[in-house]
Design a protein around this motif. Structure first.
Motif, PDB file in Angstrom:
ATOM      1  N   GLU A  34       0.834  -1.210   0.000  1.00  0.00           N
ATOM      2  CA  GLU A  34       0.000   0.000   0.000  1.00  0.00           C
ATOM      3  C   GLU A  34       0.870   1.263   0.000  1.00  0.00           C
ATOM      4  OE1 GLU A  34      -3.378   2.217   2.767  1.00  0.00           O
ATOM      5  OE2 GLU A  34      -2.432   0.390   3.508  1.00  0.00           O
ATOM      6  N   GLU A  35       1.895   1.278   0.821  1.00  0.00           N
ATOM      7  CA  GLU A  35       2.780   2.451   0.897  1.00  0.00           C
ATOM      8  C   GLU A  35       3.539   2.665  -0.408  1.00  0.00           C
ATOM      9  OE1 GLU A  35       5.175   1.687   4.346  1.00  0.00           O
ATOM     10  OE2 GLU A  35       3.499   2.078   5.724  1.00  0.00           O
ATOM     11  N   ARG A  36       4.011   1.595  -1.012  1.00  0.00           N
ATOM     12  CA  ARG A  36       4.728   1.715  -2.280  1.00  0.00           C
ATOM     13  C   ARG A  36       3.802   2.188  -3.395  1.00  0.00           C
ATOM     14  NH1 ARG A  36       9.786  -0.754  -1.823  1.00  0.00           N
ATOM     15  NH2 ARG A  36      10.008  -1.811   0.167  1.00  0.00           N
ATOM     16  N   LEU A  37       2.574   1.688  -3.380  1.00  0.00           N
ATOM     17  CA  LEU A  37       1.595   2.139  -4.369  1.00  0.00           C
ATOM     18  C   LEU A  37       1.267   3.612  -4.184  1.00  0.00           C
ATOM     19  CD1 LEU A  37      -0.768  -0.949  -4.397  1.00  0.00           C
ATOM     20  CD2 LEU A  37       0.535  -0.079  -6.352  1.00  0.00           C
ATOM     21  N   ALA A  38       1.151   4.061  -2.954  1.00  0.00           N
ATOM     22  CA  ALA A  38       0.849   5.473  -2.685  1.00  0.00           C
ATOM     23  C   ALA A  38       1.931   6.370  -3.280  1.00  0.00           C
ATOM     24  CB  ALA A  38       0.710   5.709  -1.192  1.00  0.00           C
ATOM     25  N   ARG A  39       3.171   5.899  -3.262  1.00  0.00           N
ATOM     26  CA  ARG A  39       4.265   6.688  -3.846  1.00  0.00           C
ATOM     27  C   ARG A  39       4.152   6.779  -5.361  1.00  0.00           C
ATOM     28  NH1 ARG A  39       7.959   4.385   0.552  1.00  0.00           N
ATOM     29  NH2 ARG A  39       8.152   2.578  -0.795  1.00  0.00           N
ATOM     30  N   THR A  40       3.430   5.853  -5.980  1.00  0.00           N
ATOM     31  CA  THR A  40       3.222   5.920  -7.433  1.00  0.00           C
ATOM     32  C   THR A  40       2.069   6.851  -7.773  1.00  0.00           C
ATOM     33  OG1 THR A  40       1.590   4.132  -7.662  1.00  0.00           O
ATOM     34  CG2 THR A  40       3.922   3.488  -7.647  1.00  0.00           C
ATOM     35  N   GLY A  41       1.311   7.256  -6.751  1.00  0.00           N
ATOM     36  CA  GLY A  41       0.152   8.110  -6.978  1.00  0.00           C
ATOM     37  C   GLY A  41      -1.147   7.326  -7.070  1.00  0.00           C
ATOM     38  N   ARG A  42      -1.083   6.032  -6.899  1.00  0.00           N
ATOM     39  CA  ARG A  42      -2.278   5.180  -6.959  1.00  0.00           C
ATOM     40  C   ARG A  42      -2.470   4.551  -5.579  1.00  0.00           C
ATOM     41  NH1 ARG A  42      -6.595   4.839 -10.326  1.00  0.00           N
ATOM     42  NH2 ARG A  42      -7.474   2.754 -10.307  1.00  0.00           N
ATOM     43  N   VAL A  43      -3.480   4.999  -4.875  1.00  0.00           N
ATOM     44  CA  VAL A  43      -3.739   4.494  -3.530  1.00  0.00           C
ATOM     45  C   VAL A  43      -4.646   3.270  -3.612  1.00  0.00           C
ATOM     46  CG1 VAL A  43      -4.704   5.017  -1.262  1.00  0.00           C
ATOM     47  CG2 VAL A  43      -3.468   6.780  -2.541  1.00  0.00           C
ATOM     48  N   ILE A  44      -4.142   2.150  -3.118  1.00  0.00           N
ATOM     49  CA  ILE A  44      -4.937   0.925  -2.994  1.00  0.00           C
ATOM     50  C   ILE A  44      -4.758   0.475  -1.546  1.00  0.00           C
ATOM     51  CG2 ILE A  44      -5.345  -1.419  -3.791  1.00  0.00           C
ATOM     52  CD1 ILE A  44      -3.951  -0.675  -6.420  1.00  0.00           C
ATOM     53  N   PRO A  45      -5.804   0.569  -0.746  1.00  0.00           N
ATOM     54  CA  PRO A  45      -5.695   0.213   0.674  1.00  0.00           C
ATOM     55  C   PRO A  45      -5.317  -1.258   0.875  1.00  0.00           C
ATOM     56  CG  PRO A  45      -7.760   1.356   0.227  1.00  0.00           C
ATOM     57  CD  PRO A  45      -7.136   1.052  -1.093  1.00  0.00           C
ATOM     58  N   ALA A  46      -4.692  -1.545   1.998  1.00  0.00           N
ATOM     59  CA  ALA A  46      -4.265  -2.906   2.324  1.00  0.00           C
ATOM     60  C   ALA A  46      -5.431  -3.887   2.268  1.00  0.00           C
ATOM     61  CB  ALA A  46      -3.600  -2.924   3.702  1.00  0.00           C
ATOM     62  N   LEU A  47      -6.597  -3.473   2.735  1.00  0.00           N
ATOM     63  CA  LEU A  47      -7.767  -4.352   2.713  1.00  0.00           C
ATOM     64  C   LEU A  47      -8.154  -4.713   1.267  1.00  0.00           C
ATOM     65  CD1 LEU A  47      -9.870  -5.809   4.413  1.00  0.00           C
ATOM     66  CD2 LEU A  47     -11.281  -3.755   4.300  1.00  0.00           C
ATOM     67  N   ALA A  48      -8.056  -3.757   0.359  1.00  0.00           N
ATOM     68  CA  ALA A  48      -8.358  -4.020  -1.046  1.00  0.00           C
ATOM     69  C   ALA A  48      -7.300  -4.937  -1.659  1.00  0.00           C
ATOM     70  CB  ALA A  48      -8.440  -2.709  -1.822  1.00  0.00           C
ATOM     71  N   LEU A  49      -6.042  -4.779  -1.253  1.00  0.00           N
ATOM     72  CA  LEU A  49      -4.978  -5.665  -1.741  1.00  0.00           C
ATOM     73  C   LEU A  49      -5.215  -7.093  -1.276  1.00  0.00           C
ATOM     74  CD1 LEU A  49      -1.961  -3.298  -1.142  1.00  0.00           C
ATOM     75  CD2 LEU A  49      -2.785  -4.101  -3.372  1.00  0.00           C
ATOM     76  N   SER A  50      -5.703  -7.226  -0.062  1.00  0.00           N
ATOM     77  CA  SER A  50      -6.043  -8.547   0.463  1.00  0.00           C
ATOM     78  C   SER A  50      -7.160  -9.177  -0.369  1.00  0.00           C
ATOM     79  CB  SER A  50      -6.470  -8.420   1.924  1.00  0.00           C
ATOM     80  OG  SER A  50      -6.953  -9.639   2.412  1.00  0.00           O
ATOM     81  N   ALA A  51      -8.130  -8.373  -0.772  1.00  0.00           N
ATOM     82  CA  ALA A  51      -9.235  -8.870  -1.603  1.00  0.00           C
ATOM     83  C   ALA A  51      -8.737  -9.275  -2.993  1.00  0.00           C
ATOM     84  CB  ALA A  51     -10.337  -7.816  -1.710  1.00  0.00           C
ATOM     85  N   VAL A  52      -7.761  -8.549  -3.534  1.00  0.00           N
ATOM     86  CA  VAL A  52      -7.159  -8.927  -4.819  1.00  0.00           C
ATOM     87  C   VAL A  52      -6.496 -10.289  -4.652  1.00  0.00           C
ATOM     88  CG1 VAL A  52      -5.298  -8.398  -6.452  1.00  0.00           C
ATOM     89  CG2 VAL A  52      -6.825  -6.574  -5.688  1.00  0.00           C
ATOM     90  N   ASP A  53      -5.725 -10.440  -3.589  1.00  0.00           N
ATOM     91  CA  ASP A  53      -5.014 -11.678  -3.296  1.00  0.00           C
ATOM     92  C   ASP A  53      -5.972 -12.859  -3.196  1.00  0.00           C
ATOM     93  OD1 ASP A  53      -2.964 -13.393  -2.615  1.00  0.00           O
ATOM     94  OD2 ASP A  53      -2.423 -12.366  -0.782  1.00  0.00           O
ATOM     95  N   ALA A  54      -7.148 -12.630  -2.650  1.00  0.00           N
ATOM     96  CA  ALA A  54      -8.146 -13.682  -2.466  1.00  0.00           C
ATOM     97  C   ALA A  54      -9.005 -13.902  -3.715  1.00  0.00           C
ATOM     98  CB  ALA A  54      -9.044 -13.334  -1.279  1.00  0.00           C
ATOM     99  N   ALA A  70       5.288  -0.524  -8.499  1.00  0.00           N
ATOM    100  CA  ALA A  70       5.583  -0.787  -7.084  1.00  0.00           C
ATOM    101  C   ALA A  70       6.503  -1.992  -6.914  1.00  0.00           C
ATOM    102  CB  ALA A  70       4.287  -0.991  -6.312  1.00  0.00           C
ATOM    103  N   PHE A  71       6.306  -3.012  -7.753  1.00  0.00           N
ATOM    104  CA  PHE A  71       7.131  -4.221  -7.650  1.00  0.00           C
ATOM    105  C   PHE A  71       8.361  -4.175  -8.556  1.00  0.00           C
ATOM    106  CE2 PHE A  71       3.116  -6.131  -6.053  1.00  0.00           C
ATOM    107  CZ  PHE A  71       3.608  -6.687  -4.881  1.00  0.00           C
ATOM    108  N   SER A  72       8.518  -3.086  -9.313  1.00  0.00           N
ATOM    109  CA  SER A  72       9.640  -2.927 -10.250  1.00  0.00           C
ATOM    110  C   SER A  72       9.692  -4.063 -11.272  1.00  0.00           C
ATOM    111  CB  SER A  72      10.970  -2.824  -9.501  1.00  0.00           C
ATOM    112  OG  SER A  72      10.979  -1.694  -8.669  1.00  0.00           O
ATOM    113  N   VAL A  73       8.534  -4.361 -11.840  1.00  0.00           N
ATOM    114  CA  VAL A  73       8.443  -5.370 -12.898  1.00  0.00           C
ATOM    115  C   VAL A  73       7.670  -4.768 -14.064  1.00  0.00           C
ATOM    116  CG1 VAL A  73       8.525  -7.319 -11.275  1.00  0.00           C
ATOM    117  CG2 VAL A  73       6.303  -6.409 -12.000  1.00  0.00           C
TER     118      VAL A  73
END
Length: 109
Positions: A34-54, A70-73
């Motif tokens: 979430e913090e790395r994404l915020a630095r890109t200008g795209r905020v995705i909350p940790a809870l939403a990332l968990s939902a993506v993962d699931a 964020a992942f440098s890929v």
């Protein structure tokens, strides 16, 4: 990021598995991502990332680009089937789904 309108397709599952794999390889928490994404200008909350993962939340194009940064890929790296699977090596036969990694190959048209 939008709510999942339906089940994830093959590309959605690839993104989900690759994001999880990259996060786990780096030993990042959802909060770290979430913090790395915020630095890109795209905020995705940790809870939403968990939902993506699931597999409960779809990743839109802007999210996909931000996750790649964020992942440098490359974006392609997130879309490709994971190749770490020892059963199908990321390429099950057309029209089948690997029961180990859940990668599926579209049937021929």
């Amino acid at each position: 990021m939008s709510e999942a309108a339906g089940p994830l397709g093959p590309a959605g599952h690839n993104v989900r598995r690759n994001v999880r794999r990259l996060r786990e390889e780096r030993r990042w928490s959802y909060r770290d991502v979430e913090e790395r994404l915020a630095r890109t200008g795209r905020v995705i909350p940790a809870l939403a990332l968990s939902a993506v993962d699931a597999g409960q939340r779809h990743v839109d194009v802007d999210d996909l680009v931000a996750l790649a940064v964020a992942f440098s890929v490359e974006v392609d790296d997130l879309l490709r089937p994971p190749v770490a699977c020892q059963t199908c090596h990321g390429a099950p036969p057309r029209g089948f789904m690997c029961m180990e990694c859940e990668t599926s190959a579209l049937p021929r048209a």
